[in-house]
Design a protein around this motif. Structure first.
Motif, short mmCIF file in Angstrom:
data_model
loop_
_atom_site.label_atom_id
_atom_site.label_comp_id
_atom_site.label_asym_id
_atom_site.label_seq_id
_atom_site.Cartn_x
_atom_site.Cartn_y
_atom_site.Cartn_z
N HIS A 23 -4.72 -10.42 -1.58
CA HIS A 23 -4.21 -9.05 -1.63
C HIS A 23 -4.44 -8.43 -3.02
CE1 HIS A 23 -2.63 -9.63 2.30
NE2 HIS A 23 -1.74 -10.53 1.91
N LEU A 47 -1.72 -2.72 2.10
CA LEU A 47 -1.41 -4.14 2.00
C LEU A 47 -0.41 -4.51 3.10
CD1 LEU A 47 -0.95 -4.50 -1.86
CD2 LEU A 47 -2.98 -5.01 -0.49
N GLN A 54 4.71 -6.18 -2.52
CA GLN A 54 3.75 -5.30 -3.20
C GLN A 54 4.13 -5.16 -4.67
OE1 GLN A 54 2.98 -1.45 -1.54
NE2 GLN A 54 2.78 -2.25 0.54
#
Length: 106
Positions: A23, A47, A54
């Motif tokens: 990611h 994402l 995040q």
């Protein structure tokens, strides 16, 4: 508006650990693909993780010296530290964008 990022360059191990996560590599590859180095919001990245995760990913990238994170109070902007990355790790951004393109083809 305040800007936060490490004062000095992070060591190579820290950079590679940050990029070990798919990611985080995606975020850097997307930023690298924009040669205009536009600022993006954290929420503009697709994402498939929670907001908390995040936040963790962006913190790791910032602490590794890969991004500038600009705090606007109710939102944050992200900008690639292209010049610093190109100086310290020439070719890295090209590798990441090539990996991203290859993944899209499969």
């Amino acid at each position: 508006m305040s800007e936060s990022h490490p004062a000095g360059d992070a060591d190579l191990g820290t950079v590679f650990r940050a990029l070990a996560d798919e990611h985080r590599r995606t975020v850097i590859a997307e930023l690298a693909a924009d040669e205009g180095d536009s600022e993006r919001t954290c929420n503009s990245f697709d994402l498939p993780v929670s907001k908390q995760t995040q936040t963790h990913h962006f913190r790791v990238l910032r602490e590794a010296g890969l991004i500038h994170e600009i705090n606007y109070g109710n939102r944050k902007g992200i900008r690639l530290r292209r010049a610093e990355i190109d100086r310290r790790l020439p070719g890295l951004l090209d590798l990441l964008t090539a990996e991203r393109r290859a993944a899209k083809l499969t």
